[in-house]
Write a protein that holds these residues in place. Sequence first.
Motif, short mmCIF file in Angstrom:
data_model
loop_
_atom_site.label_atom_id
_atom_site.label_comp_id
_atom_site.label_asym_id
_atom_site.label_seq_id
_atom_site.Cartn_x
_atom_site.Cartn_y
_atom_site.Cartn_z
N LYS A 108 -10.06 14.67 -10.99
CA LYS A 108 -11.24 14.08 -10.37
C LYS A 108 -11.26 12.56 -10.49
O LYS A 108 -12.30 11.94 -10.73
CB LYS A 108 -12.53 14.68 -10.96
N ALA A 109 -10.09 11.95 -10.36
CA ALA A 109 -10.00 10.49 -10.45
C ALA A 109 -10.58 9.86 -9.19
O ALA A 109 -10.56 10.46 -8.10
CB ALA A 109 -8.55 10.07 -10.63
N LEU A 110 -11.10 8.63 -9.34
CA LEU A 110 -11.67 7.88 -8.24
C LEU A 110 -10.95 6.53 -8.12
O LEU A 110 -10.32 6.08 -9.09
CB LEU A 110 -13.16 7.66 -8.45
N PRO A 111 -11.03 5.88 -6.97
CA PRO A 111 -10.36 4.59 -6.81
C PRO A 111 -10.88 3.56 -7.80
O PRO A 111 -12.08 3.50 -8.11
CB PRO A 111 -10.68 4.20 -5.37
N VAL A 112 -9.97 2.74 -8.28
CA VAL A 112 -10.29 1.69 -9.25
C VAL A 112 -9.84 0.36 -8.69
O VAL A 112 -8.71 0.22 -8.21
CB VAL A 112 -9.59 1.96 -10.60
N GLU A 119 0.83 -1.19 0.00
CA GLU A 119 0.00 0.00 0.00
C GLU A 119 0.86 1.25 0.00
O GLU A 119 1.92 1.29 0.61
CB GLU A 119 -0.93 0.00 1.22
N ASN A 120 0.42 2.24 -0.73
CA ASN A 120 1.01 3.58 -0.78
C ASN A 120 2.13 3.72 -1.80
O ASN A 120 2.62 4.82 -2.01
CB ASN A 120 1.54 4.00 0.60
N ARG A 179 -4.37 11.10 -2.97
CA ARG A 179 -3.24 11.49 -3.81
C ARG A 179 -1.98 11.73 -2.98
O ARG A 179 -0.87 11.40 -3.40
CB ARG A 179 -3.60 12.78 -4.56
N GLY A 180 -2.12 12.28 -1.78
CA GLY A 180 -0.97 12.64 -0.95
C GLY A 180 -0.47 11.55 -0.04
O GLY A 180 0.37 11.82 0.82
N GLY A 181 -0.94 10.31 -0.18
CA GLY A 181 -0.40 9.22 0.61
C GLY A 181 -1.25 8.77 1.77
O GLY A 181 -0.77 8.06 2.64
N GLN A 182 -2.54 9.20 1.81
CA GLN A 182 -3.49 8.75 2.83
C GLN A 182 -3.01 9.09 4.24
O GLN A 182 -3.09 8.27 5.16
CB GLN A 182 -3.77 7.26 2.69
N THR A 183 -2.50 10.30 4.41
CA THR A 183 -2.15 10.82 5.73
C THR A 183 -2.80 12.19 5.89
O THR A 183 -3.17 12.84 4.90
CB THR A 183 -0.63 10.96 5.92
N GLU A 211 -0.03 5.67 -10.88
CA GLU A 211 -1.08 5.31 -9.93
C GLU A 211 -0.48 5.12 -8.54
O GLU A 211 0.67 4.71 -8.40
CB GLU A 211 -1.77 4.03 -10.36
N ARG A 212 -1.31 5.41 -7.54
CA ARG A 212 -0.94 5.10 -6.16
C ARG A 212 -1.78 3.92 -5.69
O ARG A 212 -3.00 3.90 -5.87
CB ARG A 212 -1.18 6.29 -5.23
N VAL A 213 -1.11 2.95 -5.09
CA VAL A 213 -1.81 1.80 -4.54
C VAL A 213 -2.43 2.21 -3.20
O VAL A 213 -1.74 2.60 -2.27
CB VAL A 213 -0.86 0.61 -4.34
N LEU A 214 -3.76 2.14 -3.13
CA LEU A 214 -4.47 2.56 -1.92
C LEU A 214 -4.77 1.41 -0.97
O LEU A 214 -4.81 1.59 0.25
CB LEU A 214 -5.78 3.25 -2.30
N TYR A 215 -4.97 0.22 -1.53
CA TYR A 215 -5.44 -0.89 -0.69
C TYR A 215 -5.08 -2.21 -1.37
O TYR A 215 -5.14 -2.31 -2.61
CB TYR A 215 -6.95 -0.79 -0.48
N ILE A 216 -4.68 -3.20 -0.56
CA ILE A 216 -4.37 -4.54 -1.07
C ILE A 216 -5.03 -5.56 -0.16
O ILE A 216 -4.93 -5.46 1.06
CB ILE A 216 -2.85 -4.77 -1.13
#
Length: 722
Positions: A42-46, A5-6, A138-142, A21-26
């Motif tokens: 305006k991208a959304l999680p895929v 992740e991240n 986008r900024g790393g989920q912090t 792309e940034r990996v948000l969740y595995i």
Amino acid sequence: MYLTENVLMETMDGDGAIHTERVLYINRSTDALVSIDLLKDKALPVWSKLSEVQAELDGGNKRLLQQDPWLATPRGDEQLSEAERSGRDRAWAAIESIVQAKPEMYERKARGLLITRALQEGRGTKPTIYTYLYRYWRGGQTVYALIPHFENSGSLGKKRTDSAASGPKRGRRSTVETLTGVVPGVNVDERTRGLLVKIGEEFYENKQGVTKKMAYEAGLAKYFHQGYEPLPDGTRVPVLPPPEKLPTFVQFNYWYSKAKNPDKALLKREGKRAYNLKHRGMRGESTSMAHGPGSLYQIDSTVGDVYLVSSRDPRLIIGRPVIYVVVDTFSRLVVGFTVGLEGPSWMGAVLAFEHVATDKVEYCRSLGIPITPDLWPAQHFPEAVIADRGELEGGNADALVTGFDVRVANTPPYRADWKAIVERRFRLVNDRIIHWLPGAVRRTVRGERDYRLDAALTLVQLRKVLTFCFLEHNQTAIIPNYPRDEDMKRSRVRANPLELWHWGLEHRTGRLRYFPPRTVRQGLLPRARATMTPRGLRYGQQYYTCEYIEARDWRSKARQNGTWRERIAFDPWSSGQIWLELKGHKDLIACQEIPGTSAGGGVPWFELELEYALDELYRRRDQGSRQQARVRFDVQIQQVMDEAKENVASTPSTESNAQRVRGIMGNRQVEKLIEREDRGPDMSKPATKVPAGGPERPATIPLFAPSVSAALNALEDEDWED
């Protein structure tokens, strides 16, 4: 580098366009991966299949990036302006309940329900919430990703209170103004701003049960009235001007919040107990299960049973070290450790977590230990960490919770069994290594040699020894009574830390998150104050400089205008470099030690402090002997002066003062000749004492040189009887 992740993934399509792309969740158990396009508005999680993404990585169609320019820079409250703190907290309050619902927030329908609930609670509009979410992803989920980017806007840090009150109304046109043409509110000048802040201090901070709205209305009546209207009973009622001539509640709330720290105001208003109960931020929750690598780390510290010596002077025994160890609960892999002289404290925990995020291949190479990445694959932050009460209790854990989204749980008092895994690692270290080292603590009987005198290892050498110990543990240890489930038994995975780690990454839902070492360092390093002096930026007794300081002639300014203080970050393990932390700057500015002005040489700070303390101790010990020597020499010098004065007093002169002054040159020449005649080549002979009554003309004068003959001729011409 692992797919965690991240991390960032880069793909180049057939047209040559690059997608990052940034990996948000595995979720490895369901073969799921969630990512977001960083280059698309305006991208959304895929959602994608993890196996397919891994196949593209293995085939070279995708690659993982080491550098992350989108990752938000950790910045403490001291670096932020009031507006930046307010914007960050407002954004976090709007999306906090959404981002905590993982992985539901990545699914379209579930996310819609969460956003609808936030809208019903009045946390913002739908576009605003989506803007905050995209910045967060986008900024790393912090939470650092939610800091407003005011550096990209004009008039940074300037208060807009200088325009005349009669000028055009600033700000966005309200609905009332659009429909009616009436402009509500006034421009806030310096006087008005001061009154609004005073209203908050007087009517809101010190009065329980009073809302901001009530404080605002009471303040208008006291400070913005136009006069008084008497009632029949004589009571005077303040008369307010029309609403369009008064500052609005929004303006009051904005300027008061800008001038005051909301947390401090609440603490002052509610008291510490009520504030902690109802208002303080939640700093994590306990978790009892580890679903895979990175789900839960355990951290603990102990005082090592061995005495060490200084790396600068092996004759100096520096005491026993403090050892921190961080262990992954699922695999029992030692993911990080540190050895230092800092007592069990937040400082030691920070250094341990910095090592957790360190590339172990590079770390081992710095110690002269070559390894491959698969032998120590841990360089990630976990989902949660459990610790003793102390290091990670209270505000100390905020840097982990808010900066890196790590949940923190603390064990109850006297319950070391709640983190028995890391406690067992300390027994391993003591039994396997420390008890056999020189200087190890042992039982002694009377008359035996003091084991402290056998100390020989330095901190760096002990760190290298422990590195070998943990490498051996990770590779060869078999965990007794490890609870293997049916999947593990079918896979025939042994209860070995490395095998469990690699198996867990493939088959279980771990929550490993990657952050670049620079980001970890900036978020966790301790802060201090350094003094800008003409010699450089001084911290401790060391001096530093950098291109930023030299380009702005700070050293010259310090010499001309006096010194000042700057906030810095420092690495307790190395005195060769510090980092300048300037307000308005995202990144820390590295400052190097100035050669020739100090003697740090990159050694740990605690060793330098030990040297400073010993130097001061030796100076104080020598002070008595120096004072005694000075007194002795002063007495001897005084004896010589007294003897000279007595000699002069016992031989009165028959000449007048004018005659004595006129005869100086002649007396000097005669004295020189007498000195040469009496001593000759043997300078050890004492000089002949001049008889009473002054110097006499010598009867015979040896001709030493033409210059001496000339001097004698000059003496013959003088009138000695004058």
